[in-house]
Design a protein around this motif. Structure first.
Motif, PDB file in Angstrom:
ATOM      1  N   GLU A 194       0.809  -1.219   0.000  1.00  0.00           N
ATOM      2  CA  GLU A 194       0.000   0.000   0.000  1.00  0.00           C
ATOM      3  C   GLU A 194       0.843   1.271   0.000  1.00  0.00           C
ATOM      4  N   LEU A 195       2.142   1.130   0.231  1.00  0.00           N
ATOM      5  CA  LEU A 195       3.024   2.297   0.286  1.00  0.00           C
ATOM      6  C   LEU A 195       3.477   2.693  -1.116  1.00  0.00           C
ATOM      7  N   PRO A 196       3.680   3.983  -1.336  1.00  0.00           N
ATOM      8  CA  PRO A 196       4.162   4.428  -2.650  1.00  0.00           C
ATOM      9  C   PRO A 196       5.541   3.846  -2.963  1.00  0.00           C
ATOM     10  N   GLN A 197       5.727   3.391  -4.169  1.00  0.00           N
ATOM     11  CA  GLN A 197       6.978   2.760  -4.584  1.00  0.00           C
ATOM     12  C   GLN A 197       8.212   3.646  -4.387  1.00  0.00           C
ATOM     13  N   PRO A 198       8.132   4.964  -4.574  1.00  0.00           N
ATOM     14  CA  PRO A 198       9.341   5.782  -4.355  1.00  0.00           C
ATOM     15  C   PRO A 198       9.919   5.673  -2.938  1.00  0.00           C
ATOM     16  N   LEU A 199       9.105   5.292  -1.959  1.00  0.00           N
ATOM     17  CA  LEU A 199       9.621   5.125  -0.599  1.00  0.00           C
ATOM     18  C   LEU A 199      10.655   4.007  -0.516  1.00  0.00           C
ATOM     19  N   PHE A 200      10.571   3.058  -1.428  1.00  0.00           N
ATOM     20  CA  PHE A 200      11.466   1.906  -1.417  1.00  0.00           C
ATOM     21  C   PHE A 200      12.795   2.191  -2.115  1.00  0.00           C
ATOM     22  N   ASN A 201      12.959   3.416  -2.629  1.00  0.00           N
ATOM     23  CA  ASN A 201      14.205   3.798  -3.292  1.00  0.00           C
ATOM     24  C   ASN A 201      15.391   3.539  -2.372  1.00  0.00           C
ATOM     25  N   LYS A 202      16.335   2.743  -2.838  1.00  0.00           N
ATOM     26  CA  LYS A 202      17.575   2.398  -2.136  1.00  0.00           C
ATOM     27  C   LYS A 202      17.362   1.539  -0.882  1.00  0.00           C
ATOM     28  N   LEU A 203      16.160   1.019  -0.696  1.00  0.00           N
ATOM     29  CA  LEU A 203      15.921   0.077   0.400  1.00  0.00           C
ATOM     30  C   LEU A 203      16.257  -1.309  -0.139  1.00  0.00           C
ATOM     31  N   ASN A 204      17.551  -1.519  -0.372  1.00  0.00           N
ATOM     32  CA  ASN A 204      18.053  -2.688  -1.099  1.00  0.00           C
ATOM     33  C   ASN A 204      17.660  -4.012  -0.459  1.00  0.00           C
TER      34      ASN A 204
ATOM     35  N   MET B  21      23.455  -6.386   3.706  1.00  0.00           N
ATOM     36  CA  MET B  21      22.166  -6.143   3.066  1.00  0.00           C
ATOM     37  C   MET B  21      21.951  -4.669   2.742  1.00  0.00           C
ATOM     38  N   ASP B  22      22.916  -3.842   3.047  1.00  0.00           N
ATOM     39  CA  ASP B  22      22.836  -2.400   2.836  1.00  0.00           C
ATOM     40  C   ASP B  22      21.677  -1.807   3.628  1.00  0.00           C
ATOM     41  N   ARG B  23      20.650  -1.333   2.979  1.00  0.00           N
ATOM     42  CA  ARG B  23      19.541  -0.671   3.677  1.00  0.00           C
ATOM     43  C   ARG B  23      18.333  -1.600   3.738  1.00  0.00           C
ATOM     44  N   TYR B  24      17.819  -1.799   4.965  1.00  0.00           N
ATOM     45  CA  TYR B  24      16.625  -2.627   5.124  1.00  0.00           C
ATOM     46  C   TYR B  24      15.917  -2.286   6.425  1.00  0.00           C
ATOM     47  N   ILE B  25      14.675  -2.726   6.501  1.00  0.00           N
ATOM     48  CA  ILE B  25      13.857  -2.558   7.700  1.00  0.00           C
ATOM     49  C   ILE B  25      13.612  -3.946   8.281  1.00  0.00           C
TER      50      ILE B  25
ATOM     51  N   GLY C  29      10.873  -2.670  15.739  1.00  0.00           N
ATOM     52  CA  GLY C  29      11.444  -2.601  14.404  1.00  0.00           C
ATOM     53  C   GLY C  29      12.701  -1.762  14.415  1.00  0.00           C
ATOM     54  N   GLU C  30      13.506  -1.940  13.385  1.00  0.00           N
ATOM     55  CA  GLU C  30      14.748  -1.175  13.247  1.00  0.00           C
ATOM     56  C   GLU C  30      15.012  -0.906  11.770  1.00  0.00           C
ATOM     57  N   TYR C  31      15.632   0.227  11.535  1.00  0.00           N
ATOM     58  CA  TYR C  31      16.124   0.535  10.201  1.00  0.00           C
ATOM     59  C   TYR C  31      17.631   0.319  10.215  1.00  0.00           C
ATOM     60  N   HIS C  32      18.125  -0.398   9.229  1.00  0.00           N
ATOM     61  CA  HIS C  32      19.557  -0.681   9.128  1.00  0.00           C
ATOM     62  C   HIS C  32      20.101  -0.098   7.834  1.00  0.00           C
ATOM     63  N   SER C  33      21.284   0.456   7.919  1.00  0.00           N
ATOM     64  CA  SER C  33      21.981   0.884   6.694  1.00  0.00           C
ATOM     65  C   SER C  33      23.432   0.463   6.821  1.00  0.00           C
ATOM     66  N   GLY C  34      23.960  -0.083   5.748  1.00  0.00           N
ATOM     67  CA  GLY C  34      25.318  -0.597   5.750  1.00  0.00           C
ATOM     68  C   GLY C  34      25.320  -2.099   5.950  1.00  0.00           C
ATOM     69  N   GLY C  35      26.478  -2.699   5.836  1.00  0.00           N
ATOM     70  CA  GLY C  35      26.592  -4.141   6.009  1.00  0.00           C
ATOM     71  C   GLY C  35      26.236  -4.894   4.740  1.00  0.00           C
TER      72      GLY C  35
ATOM     73  N   ILE D 264      10.443   6.393   7.904  1.00  0.00           N
ATOM     74  CA  ILE D 264      10.911   7.766   8.163  1.00  0.00           C
ATOM     75  C   ILE D 264      12.409   7.742   8.434  1.00  0.00           C
ATOM     76  N   HIS D 265      12.869   6.755   9.216  1.00  0.00           N
ATOM     77  CA  HIS D 265      14.318   6.618   9.424  1.00  0.00           C
ATOM     78  C   HIS D 265      15.033   6.448   8.089  1.00  0.00           C
ATOM     79  N   HIS D 266      14.472   5.619   7.205  1.00  0.00           N
ATOM     80  CA  HIS D 266      15.075   5.385   5.895  1.00  0.00           C
ATOM     81  C   HIS D 266      15.154   6.689   5.094  1.00  0.00           C
ATOM     82  N   LEU D 267      14.063   7.389   5.015  1.00  0.00           N
ATOM     83  CA  LEU D 267      14.044   8.626   4.225  1.00  0.00           C
ATOM     84  C   LEU D 267      14.968   9.687   4.817  1.00  0.00           C
ATOM     85  N   GLU D 268      14.991   9.792   6.134  1.00  0.00           N
ATOM     86  CA  GLU D 268      15.900  10.743   6.766  1.00  0.00           C
ATOM     87  C   GLU D 268      17.352  10.355   6.518  1.00  0.00           C
ATOM     88  N   SER D 269      17.644   9.077   6.538  1.00  0.00           N
ATOM     89  CA  SER D 269      19.000   8.620   6.261  1.00  0.00           C
ATOM     90  C   SER D 269      19.422   9.031   4.850  1.00  0.00           C
ATOM     91  N   LEU D 270      18.538   8.855   3.894  1.00  0.00           N
ATOM     92  CA  LEU D 270      18.843   9.246   2.512  1.00  0.00           C
ATOM     93  C   LEU D 270      19.064  10.752   2.390  1.00  0.00           C
TER      94      LEU D 270
END
Length: 123
Positions: free
Chosen positions: A17-27, A59-63, A51-57, A95-101
């Motif tokens: 249900e979420l807009p696809q652009p939100l998934f940008n770089k959520l590898n 899997m790179d970026r994931y929730i 829940g947690e937002y992860h970046s790096g490692g 929101i964590h993902h988008l702020e990170s970007l």
């Protein structure tokens, strides 16, 4: 209490249900992990990480969403009420993902304030 696969279906529905652009770089996408995860800032081990937002490692970026934590906190809820809590957590992590970007840290600061307030209430 909902089973892991039932929660996974709800999570997939919410994500669709979420807009696809939100998934940008959520590898690494969104993953549902079976475990309970505790935040050990308190002495009572009563603060669950939903829940947690992860970046790096690898899997790179994931929730990551923690099924065990959700069941510990919200396992008594019916399916619709649990879905609302999952949606809230998922949006928080996005929101964590988008702020990170964007190089922002506002939600991190809010989370840190929440933990400080929590510790103050517990002492």
């Amino acid at each position: 209490m909902l089973k892991l696969d039932e929660v996974e279906e709800i999570l997939e529905e919410l994500a669709s249900e979420l807009p696809q652009p939100l998934f940008n770089k959520l590898n690494g996408g969104i993953i549902l992990l079976p475990e309970v995860k505790l935040n050990h800032v308190g002495s009572n081990n009563d603060l669950y990480i939903l829940g947690e937002y992860h970046s790096g490692g690898n899997m790179d970026r994931y929730i990551a969403i923690y099924y065990g934590s959700f069941m510990a906190v919200y396992g008594h809820l019916n399916k619709e009420a649990l879905k609302k809590q999952l949606a809230q957590t998922l949006k928080h992590e996005f929101i964590h993902h988008l702020e990170s970007l964007a190089g922002e840290r506002d939600l991190i600061k809010e989370d840190e304030k929440f933990l400080r307030d929590y510790l103050r209430r517990k002492s």
